[in-house]
Design a protein around this motif. Sequence first.
Motif, short mmCIF file in Angstrom:
data_model
loop_
_atom_site.label_atom_id
_atom_site.label_comp_id
_atom_site.label_asym_id
_atom_site.label_seq_id
_atom_site.Cartn_x
_atom_site.Cartn_y
_atom_site.Cartn_z
N VAL A 257 22.06 -1.26 -3.51
CA VAL A 257 22.71 -0.17 -2.79
C VAL A 257 22.11 -0.10 -1.38
CG1 VAL A 257 23.23 2.30 -2.79
CG2 VAL A 257 22.88 1.10 -4.96
N LYS A 258 23.01 0.05 -0.40
CA LYS A 258 22.51 0.07 0.97
C LYS A 258 22.27 1.51 1.43
CE LYS A 258 23.46 -2.07 5.43
NZ LYS A 258 22.04 -2.15 5.71
N PHE A 259 21.03 1.80 1.82
CA PHE A 259 20.68 3.11 2.39
C PHE A 259 20.13 2.89 3.80
CE2 PHE A 259 19.91 4.30 -2.15
CZ PHE A 259 20.76 5.38 -2.20
N THR A 260 20.37 3.88 4.66
CA THR A 260 19.71 3.82 5.97
C THR A 260 19.06 5.16 6.26
OG1 THR A 260 21.79 4.43 7.00
CG2 THR A 260 21.20 2.09 7.05
N VAL A 261 17.99 5.11 7.02
CA VAL A 261 17.31 6.33 7.46
C VAL A 261 17.51 6.44 8.95
CG1 VAL A 261 15.01 7.31 7.87
CG2 VAL A 261 15.61 6.44 5.62
N PRO A 262 17.95 7.61 9.42
CA PRO A 262 18.23 7.73 10.85
C PRO A 262 16.96 7.68 11.69
CG PRO A 262 18.40 9.87 9.79
CD PRO A 262 18.19 8.86 8.70
N THR A 263 17.13 7.26 12.94
CA THR A 263 16.04 7.29 13.91
C THR A 263 16.26 8.54 14.75
OG1 THR A 263 16.07 4.90 13.94
CG2 THR A 263 14.93 5.98 15.75
N ILE A 264 15.20 9.29 14.96
CA ILE A 264 15.32 10.50 15.79
C ILE A 264 15.37 10.05 17.25
CG2 ILE A 264 14.22 12.70 16.39
CD1 ILE A 264 14.82 12.63 13.45
N ARG A 265 16.43 10.46 17.95
CA ARG A 265 16.67 9.95 19.29
C ARG A 265 15.49 10.21 20.24
NH1 ARG A 265 20.85 12.95 21.48
NH2 ARG A 265 22.00 12.60 19.57
N GLU A 266 14.99 11.45 20.22
CA GLU A 266 13.95 11.81 21.18
C GLU A 266 12.59 11.25 20.80
OE1 GLU A 266 15.05 15.40 19.42
OE2 GLU A 266 16.57 13.85 19.56
N LYS A 267 12.39 10.94 19.51
CA LYS A 267 11.06 10.48 19.11
C LYS A 267 11.23 9.50 17.94
CE LYS A 267 6.42 12.36 18.69
NZ LYS A 267 6.02 11.79 17.40
N LYS A 268 11.24 8.21 18.29
CA LYS A 268 11.65 7.19 17.34
C LYS A 268 10.73 7.03 16.14
CE LYS A 268 14.67 4.29 20.10
NZ LYS A 268 14.98 5.30 21.10
N THR A 269 9.47 7.49 16.27
CA THR A 269 8.56 7.33 15.14
C THR A 269 8.61 8.51 14.16
OG1 THR A 269 6.84 8.12 16.63
CG2 THR A 269 6.89 5.75 16.20
N ASP A 270 9.31 9.59 14.50
CA ASP A 270 9.44 10.71 13.56
C ASP A 270 10.31 10.30 12.37
OD1 ASP A 270 7.78 12.45 14.80
OD2 ASP A 270 9.32 13.86 15.47
N PHE A 271 10.18 11.05 11.28
CA PHE A 271 10.92 10.75 10.05
C PHE A 271 12.02 11.76 9.82
CE2 PHE A 271 6.46 9.50 9.47
CZ PHE A 271 6.59 8.16 9.14
N SER A 272 13.08 11.34 9.12
CA SER A 272 14.11 12.27 8.66
C SER A 272 14.64 11.74 7.34
CB SER A 272 15.24 12.38 9.68
OG SER A 272 16.32 13.09 9.11
N PHE A 273 14.39 12.47 6.26
CA PHE A 273 14.79 11.98 4.94
C PHE A 273 15.89 12.83 4.29
CE2 PHE A 273 10.30 10.27 5.06
CZ PHE A 273 10.67 8.93 5.10
N SER A 274 16.32 13.92 4.96
CA SER A 274 17.23 14.82 4.24
C SER A 274 18.60 14.19 4.00
CB SER A 274 17.35 16.17 4.94
OG SER A 274 18.17 16.06 6.07
N GLY A 275 19.02 13.30 4.90
CA GLY A 275 20.32 12.66 4.74
C GLY A 275 20.40 11.76 3.51
N LEU A 276 19.24 11.33 3.01
CA LEU A 276 19.23 10.44 1.84
C LEU A 276 19.77 11.12 0.57
CD1 LEU A 276 15.84 8.50 2.12
CD2 LEU A 276 18.14 7.58 2.39
N LYS A 277 19.65 12.46 0.51
CA LYS A 277 20.17 13.18 -0.67
C LYS A 277 21.67 12.97 -0.79
CE LYS A 277 18.42 16.92 0.90
NZ LYS A 277 17.81 18.20 1.28
N THR A 278 22.37 13.20 0.35
CA THR A 278 23.81 13.03 0.35
C THR A 278 24.18 11.57 0.10
OG1 THR A 278 23.93 14.85 1.91
CG2 THR A 278 25.90 13.51 1.68
N ALA A 279 23.40 10.67 0.72
CA ALA A 279 23.67 9.24 0.54
C ALA A 279 23.51 8.85 -0.93
CB ALA A 279 22.73 8.43 1.42
N ARG B 289 23.87 10.83 -3.52
CA ARG B 289 24.97 11.43 -4.27
C ARG B 289 26.24 10.57 -4.15
NH1 ARG B 289 26.01 16.55 -5.75
NH2 ARG B 289 24.44 17.45 -4.39
N LEU B 290 26.52 10.14 -2.92
CA LEU B 290 27.71 9.31 -2.68
C LEU B 290 27.60 7.99 -3.45
CD1 LEU B 290 28.30 9.80 1.13
CD2 LEU B 290 29.82 10.49 -0.73
N ALA B 291 26.39 7.41 -3.42
CA ALA B 291 26.19 6.15 -4.11
C ALA B 291 26.39 6.32 -5.61
CB ALA B 291 24.79 5.60 -3.81
#
Lengths: 145, 329
Positions: free
Chosen positions: B194-216, B218-220
């Motif tokens: 299954v292909k998942f991606t984690v977004p890059t925060i535009r203003e600070k590329k080393t920050d993390f964001s994992f909340s979108g993975l929940k929806t991803a 669910r869709l998967a």
Amino acid sequence: MNRHLNFKTNGEQETEAVGAGIAPLLKEGDIVCLGGDLGAGKTCFVRGVLSALQENGADKVKSPTYAILNIYNGNPNVYHYDFYRIDDVKDVYALGLDDYWGRGICMVEWPKNFCYSLPGRKIDVIIKRISELEREIRISWPDEQ
Amino acid sequence: MLVLGIESSCDETACAVVKDGEGVLSNVVASQHDVHSKYGGVVPELAARRHLENLPVVVSEALKRAGVPAGDVDLFSATFGPGLMGALLVGLSAAKGMAWAVGRPFVPVNHLHGHITAARLNHRLTYPHICLLVSGGHTSVYRVDSPVSFVELARTRDDAAGEAFDKAAKLMGLGFPGGPAVEKAALKGDELAVKFTVPTIREKKTDFSFSGLKTAARLALEKNPRVEDLAASFQRVIVRTLVSRTVSIAREQGLKQIVMAGGVACNQKLRGEMKAACDGAGYDVVWPEPVFCTDNAAMIAAAGFHKFAANPDDPAWRNFTRVDAAANP
């Protein structure tokens, strides 16, 4: 009697914008009960509210699932709760979570029935997932006589 | 120097006795079965949060296992934040009270400083180094300049990595806690399914964001994949994100040691990938034993020791009666 507002949003930014839009209607002592499944956008909605209420407010918002409570100090203070892991009001008292009710704006993810017996105006926000990006947001609050 | 530490910032009530910041004489955590058995059975998760009931048992057990009477403790320390006020106050008040009663100094410890110090219990660390703190409540990268000073260089914008594991496990019906459950299922899965991606925060590329993975996730799930494949793919994207951003920060900072901390640092896949990436780059990587990754009091005693040792004459360690808990220090 309750009053209602309904919104349809497409993407996180629009969900945040609805949060920012209703922020001016909130007052200290309010308890905002946020309903919706995993990934519906509850934390996102809170981020929108904070962006309108506090300077750099949006940057402060993180998911409170583990911490159970995140405090965002400002004017007004915002208390961001997550009762996902709390089932019994006795645990709320054991953890001292009731200290802040009535002292700022409380926003509660995964609200439980006991939230409705607490003092303060309750505002319900239900976020329903329509598709990957679309959400239906229903906001209801008591009519002031 | 014998240090007694207490941790009560969230779910765990814990007490430990540590010698000179590295020799762990005892390390007792209330959720451990052997302490619960004193109540005549396993205490349910919520009851385990009742720090006030757990604390006296945990403290006397820690002193007993260490073979140290309370009067022989040289320094007391406790977590003062971040955490829940009601929970923090229990451990903090108890430690201050004991220090007062036996006339010894007291040092308040930031919970995150405790985690950052945990690897020192088993390893020699070089300063400055990079620390990836990754748990249910936190996902941040720090530059640790000395045993008592650290700077946050990146953080999660929304969910912590451990929380992402828990929520995905719930969606997949794998149970709680989600990290170990996903890890176990992933062993039998195809991580490229299954292909998942984690977004890059535009203003600070080393920050993390994992909340979108929940929806991803669910869709998967709607496409009915094998749960093992989904778990493996989900774990892969989180691990790769943590590894690549931490290594790129180490490179930017010109530092060659990476230290992991927090409950998710127990994940074998994360350890393996981090080791491989560090071996490739010529970096050294270390992590604490599992019992020192999750919330514990040995790390609090160790951090308390280092704070004291850095400035032993600070009058604050003697005038501690007004030290208060802080939910967001």
